[in-house]
Design an enzyme around this catalytic site. Structure first.
Site, short mmCIF file in Angstrom:
data_model
loop_
_atom_site.label_atom_id
_atom_site.label_comp_id
_atom_site.label_asym_id
_atom_site.label_seq_id
_atom_site.Cartn_x
_atom_site.Cartn_y
_atom_site.Cartn_z
N CYS A 24 -30.97 46.64 -8.84
CA CYS A 24 -30.67 45.34 -9.45
C CYS A 24 -29.75 45.49 -10.64
CB CYS A 24 -31.97 44.66 -9.87
SG CYS A 24 -31.70 43.17 -10.83
N HIS B 41 -30.73 14.57 -21.32
CA HIS B 41 -29.52 13.91 -20.83
C HIS B 41 -28.38 14.21 -21.79
CE1 HIS B 41 -27.01 10.86 -18.97
NE2 HIS B 41 -26.68 10.47 -20.19
#
Ligand code: NAI
Length: 458
Positions: free
Chosen positions: A42, A442
């Site tokens: 990895c 948001h």
């Protein structure tokens, strides 16, 4: 006289190093053997270096298209030498980080090739060329290697014309023509990189679709995006043989032809590293797919655990981390168990794909009565603001009767950073009405989940 530990870990990849650290912190005196480099595949030749390359490709693509955003970059070039050198620096820094982590935890690390040598009374014996250690418990985390099929020409040209995940990340030059054998995760990520930096890429895939078990619709959208960047997909094509400069294939109608290439990547899957470990000396059961384990990572032999790619369950680094924690908890008597139902997967192409839970294909196959809703990523203001001319998709599957979320599949920027939230919804068995109560920041692309959730009836 051999030294005795509470636990010996074989393999220093994500499963091994994390398991060793957690075990030492939980009070087990731990030794770890690693024959190549800490961080395993990895960190050294997989997840991390490929992301370094893909980020350079992303920057390059952004720079090429910057005028649409009001930014002028002049003569945009990519220098493969610099990309590869940076990849090396990233890997070295992180490997040193793992080394430091092991030292801070007090794990004894031996950079040596170790094999099991049976038992001495209650203890297991593990030996390298330099030493013999004993321990009451074993954690086997030896990972996986690229599958090398008996396709004529492959073995003879390995490392030269035919590359695996190892060599493909350190090519000094960008090949003009790049063939990819196998359109799975590794093949697609590398096809995306080399297409972005200018290679003429051909992907040869024996199935009639790319991206293996990924939701078919999402995989198809990725194919279309990569085709726009010039990638050719030869689906339902079999690789017959390889010779320097050519990959011979057979089309579904039986026609045989050669794909001309300067380099070919072999990415047809990986094999668990079970051979030559001496598993037979203590009677651990394993098959071609890996060491057989239960939900706690236990093998058939008491006090012997196997986690990460070597058990063949999911072959993902993040799964390996969790499996290692579960195994250590089992060793130290803490209640825990491995659940794979909310195990996310990501393909870091541009655009990226992120998935968790059931796909439509899987739900149909298992006879699950499901309902699906989906929306274009362009329902997210942040996505539109940041992705000129691009699109994507977010799709949610729920159990029709129980109304809980069972699958989430996305294609588009930030998907990889959003998917854990969807995994949590599945893990917590949230129903649509529960998940709708979550407040999303948001403007973020993550709000697309909320938008899709409101597409369902109560
Ligand atoms: P894969 O299993 O994802 O894909 C292999 C593909 O090769 C399949 O689509 C298969 O149909 C095709 N294939 C097999 N034999 C073939 C042949 N003779 N001719 C043409 N096509 C053939 O395997 P891949 O890409 O090598 O990845 C290995 C592992 O590494 C996977 O388990 C994956 O989970 C992991 N990985 C994960 C990443 C991520 O999470 N982003 C990135 C890279 C690897």
């Amino acid at each position: 006289m051999s030294e005795t530990f509470d636990l010996i870990v074989i393999g220093g990849g994500p499963a091994g190093y994390l398991g060793a650290e957690r075990a030492q912190r939980a009070g087990l005196r731990t030794a770890l053997f690693e024959k190549r480099a800490l961080g395993g595949v990895c960190l050294n030749e997989g997840c991390i270096p490929s992301k370094a390359l893909l980020n350079s490709a992303k920057l390059y693509e952004h720079a090429l298209h910057s005028a649409a955003y009001g930014v002028s970059c002049g003569d945009v070039k990519i220098d493969q030498g610099t990309v590869v050198a940076r990849r090396g620096r990233v890997v070295r820094a992180l490997v040193n980080g793992v080394k430091a982590k092991m030292k801070a935890a007090g794990v004894r690390v031996f950079m040596e090739d170790a094999v099991l040598r049976g038992r001495a009374g209650e203890d297991f014996v593990v030996a390298s060329a330099n030493r013999e250690l004993r321990a009451k418990r074993l954690l086997i985390a030896t990972g996986s290697s690229a599958s090398i099929p008996p396709i004529p020409g492959v073995q003879e040209n390995l490392g030269d014309f035919v590359l695996t995940n190892r060599e493909v990340l350190e090519l000094p030059e960008i090949p003009k023509r790049f063939a990819v054998i196998g359109g799975g995760v590794i093949g697609l990520e590398m096809a995306a990189y080399y297409a972005a930096v200018g290679s003429k890429v051909t992907v040869i895939e024996m199935l009639d679709h790319i991206a293996g078990p990924t939701d078919r619709e999402i995989g198809h959208l990725l194919q279309k995006e990569l085709e726009k960047k010039g990638v050719t997909f030869l689906l339902s094509h079999k690789c017959l043989s390889v010779e320097p400069g050519r990959v011979w294939v057979e089309a579904p109608d039986g026609q045989k032809f050669a794909v001309e290439a300067d380099k070919a990547l072999l990415s047809i899957g990986r094999r668990a590293n079970c051979e030559g470990l001496g598993l037979e000396s203590i009677g651990v059961n394993f098959t071609r797919g890996g060491i057989t384990t239960d939900a706690l990572g236990r093998t058939n032999v008491e006090n012997v655990y196997a986690v990460g790619d070597v058990n063949g369950h999911h072959m993902l680094a993040h799964t390996a981390y969790r499996e290692a924690e579960v195994a250590v908890n089992a060793m130290t008597g803490r209640t825990d168990s491995m659940r794979y139902i909310a195990n996310p997967s990501v393909i870091y192409t541009q655009p990226e794909i992120a998935s968790v839970g059931r796909t439509e294909e899987e739900a149909k196959e298992k006879g699950i009565d499901y309902e699906v809703q989906k929306l274009s990523m362009r329902y997210s203001g942040r996505f539109v603001a940041e992705n000129e001319g691009a699109d994507g998709l977010c799709k949610i599957l729920i159990n029709k009767k129980k109304r809980n979320i069972i699958g989430v599949h996305m294609i588009g920027s930030y998907s990889s950073e959003i998917i854990w939230g969807a995994a949590e919804m599945i893990e917590m068995q949230l129903r649509v009405t529960d998940a709708r109560q979550i407040i999303f920041p948001h403007p973020t692309v993550s709000e697309i989940l909320r938008e899709v959730l409101w597409e369902f009836d109560d």
